[in-house]
Design an enzyme around this catalytic site. Structure first.
Site, PDB file in Angstrom:
ATOM      1  N   GLU A  74      62.239  37.596 -24.082  1.00  0.00           N
ATOM      2  CA  GLU A  74      63.534  36.943 -23.880  1.00  0.00           C
ATOM      3  C   GLU A  74      64.690  37.899 -24.166  1.00  0.00           C
ATOM      4  O   GLU A  74      64.729  38.546 -25.198  1.00  0.00           O
ATOM      5  CB  GLU A  74      63.644  35.706 -24.785  1.00  0.00           C
ATOM      6  CG  GLU A  74      62.575  34.655 -24.535  1.00  0.00           C
ATOM      7  CD  GLU A  74      62.680  33.991 -23.155  1.00  0.00           C
ATOM      8  OE1 GLU A  74      63.724  34.142 -22.498  1.00  0.00           O
ATOM      9  OE2 GLU A  74      61.694  33.327 -22.756  1.00  0.00           O
ATOM     10  N   ARG A  84      64.736  18.116 -24.028  1.00  0.00           N
ATOM     11  CA  ARG A  84      64.256  17.227 -22.962  1.00  0.00           C
ATOM     12  C   ARG A  84      63.241  16.222 -23.499  1.00  0.00           C
ATOM     13  O   ARG A  84      63.075  15.126 -22.981  1.00  0.00           O
ATOM     14  CB  ARG A  84      63.618  18.079 -21.854  1.00  0.00           C
ATOM     15  CG  ARG A  84      63.349  17.349 -20.560  1.00  0.00           C
ATOM     16  CD  ARG A  84      62.980  18.319 -19.448  1.00  0.00           C
ATOM     17  NE  ARG A  84      61.907  19.245 -19.821  1.00  0.00           N
ATOM     18  CZ  ARG A  84      60.625  18.945 -19.839  1.00  0.00           C
ATOM     19  NH1 ARG A  84      60.217  17.738 -19.517  1.00  0.00           N
ATOM     20  NH2 ARG A  84      59.728  19.847 -20.176  1.00  0.00           N
ATOM     21  N   CYS A 137      62.245  26.736 -29.219  1.00  0.00           N
ATOM     22  CA  CYS A 137      62.082  28.197 -29.117  1.00  0.00           C
ATOM     23  C   CYS A 137      63.430  28.893 -29.046  1.00  0.00           C
ATOM     24  O   CYS A 137      63.660  29.878 -29.753  1.00  0.00           O
ATOM     25  CB  CYS A 137      61.214  28.568 -27.920  1.00  0.00           C
ATOM     26  SG  CYS A 137      59.474  28.176 -28.185  1.00  0.00           S
ATOM     27  N   HIS A 161      57.776  34.569 -25.040  1.00  0.00           N
ATOM     28  CA  HIS A 161      57.097  33.350 -24.601  1.00  0.00           C
ATOM     29  C   HIS A 161      55.749  33.698 -23.961  1.00  0.00           C
ATOM     30  O   HIS A 161      55.643  34.686 -23.228  1.00  0.00           O
ATOM     31  CB  HIS A 161      57.953  32.605 -23.567  1.00  0.00           C
ATOM     32  CG  HIS A 161      58.797  31.513 -24.146  1.00  0.00           C
ATOM     33  ND1 HIS A 161      60.167  31.465 -24.025  1.00  0.00           N
ATOM     34  CD2 HIS A 161      58.443  30.384 -24.847  1.00  0.00           C
ATOM     35  CE1 HIS A 161      60.625  30.366 -24.623  1.00  0.00           C
ATOM     36  NE2 HIS A 161      59.605  29.692 -25.118  1.00  0.00           N
TER      37      HIS A 161
HETATM   38  N1  PCA Z   1      57.487  26.250 -27.146  1.00  0.00           N
HETATM   39  C1  PCA Z   1      58.651  25.391 -27.181  1.00  0.00           C
HETATM   40  C2  PCA Z   1      58.858  25.064 -28.629  1.00  0.00           C
HETATM   41  C3  PCA Z   1      57.656  25.526 -29.344  1.00  0.00           C
HETATM   42  C4  PCA Z   1      56.900  26.291 -28.366  1.00  0.00           C
HETATM   43  O1  PCA Z   1      55.853  26.914 -28.602  1.00  0.00           O
HETATM   44  C5  PCA Z   1      59.858  26.019 -26.508  1.00  0.00           C
HETATM   45  O2  PCA Z   1      59.694  26.844 -25.591  1.00  0.00           O
HETATM   46  O3  PCA Z   1      60.984  25.684 -26.858  1.00  0.00           O
END
Ligand code: PCA
Length: 207
Positions: A74, A84, A137, A161
């Site tokens: 990111e 959401r 996240c 991610h």
């Molecule tokens: N993914 C979610 C929150 C926790 C996770 O592992 C997100 O992308 O916000």
């Protein structure tokens, strides 16, 4: 010392690949892995406690991005919580700041393109992402960046991610990445982040 964080499962899932991958890599010398609650607020309490306990040079916060087909590093975190779905505590903030009065956004202090290149060299599909969403996240990505900017300028950190793990998509059409492959990518990303130098590469998005 490199601190890795992963999340508890959320949204009806029974595993979270981020925790599975960081737990695996956390067994390696020089790495520590900590699980964050998937809850607004509490996740940042967990992050701060882990940073205080481990005093890391580098923090890689990791989460699940179900539906993505690559490991994504990111670039940016934004100062908004806009959920959401409810978090694991049943809270669903809409258009609230992560940090009241904080800047609109922070750039990652990771060399994001060098990190992507390193993951690819390790054999794992990877890309730069320009949004970590607006759920827990992004909340953690923003909170981590704010912590670095305001209290720990010597620390570096960012957010990665991961796609679903294969066991999450056995009966649905969605991309997945095996947990050991994800851990291998995270290790390569951590090494590139520790080395520090960014590279010049066209990794932008048209939309
Ligand atoms: N993914 C979610 C929150 C926790 C996770 O592992 C997100 O992308 O916000």
């Amino acid at each position: 010392m490199i601190l890795l964080t992963g999340f508890a499962p959320f949204g009806g899932e029974t595993v979270n690949p981020s925790w599975e991958a960081v737990r695996l890599l956390g067994e390696t010398e020089g790495f520590a892995a900590v699980q964050l609650r998937c809850e607004f607020g509490a996740a940042l309490d967990d992050l701060r406690a882990a940073v205080d306990a481990h005093d890391p040079d580098l923090v890689l916060a990791v989460g699940q991005a179900g539906g993505r087909n690559q490991v994504t590093v990111e670039r940016v975190a934004v100062n908004v919580d806009d959920a959401r779905i409810p978090d694991n505590a049943g809270r669903q903030p809409i258009d609230e700041p992560v940090v009241a009065g904080g800047p609109a956004a922070y750039f990652s202090t990771l060399p994001v393109k060098a990190c992507v290149a390193a993951a690819r060299r390790a054999g794992v599909p990877a890309a730069v992402s320009n949004t970590a969403g607006t759920f827990v996240c992004n909340h953690v990505a923003y909170g981590l960046a704010h912590l670095i900017a305001t209290e720990r300028p010597e620390m570096r950190g960012g957010f990665v991610h991961l796609p679903y793990a294969p066991e999450q998509v056995l009966d649905r059409e969605a991309p997945s990445l095996a947990v050991p492959e994800a851990a291998k990518a995270l290790r390569a990303i951590a090494e590139a982040a520790r080395a520090g130098a960014e590279i010049r590469a066209a990794e932008g998005a048209l939309h």
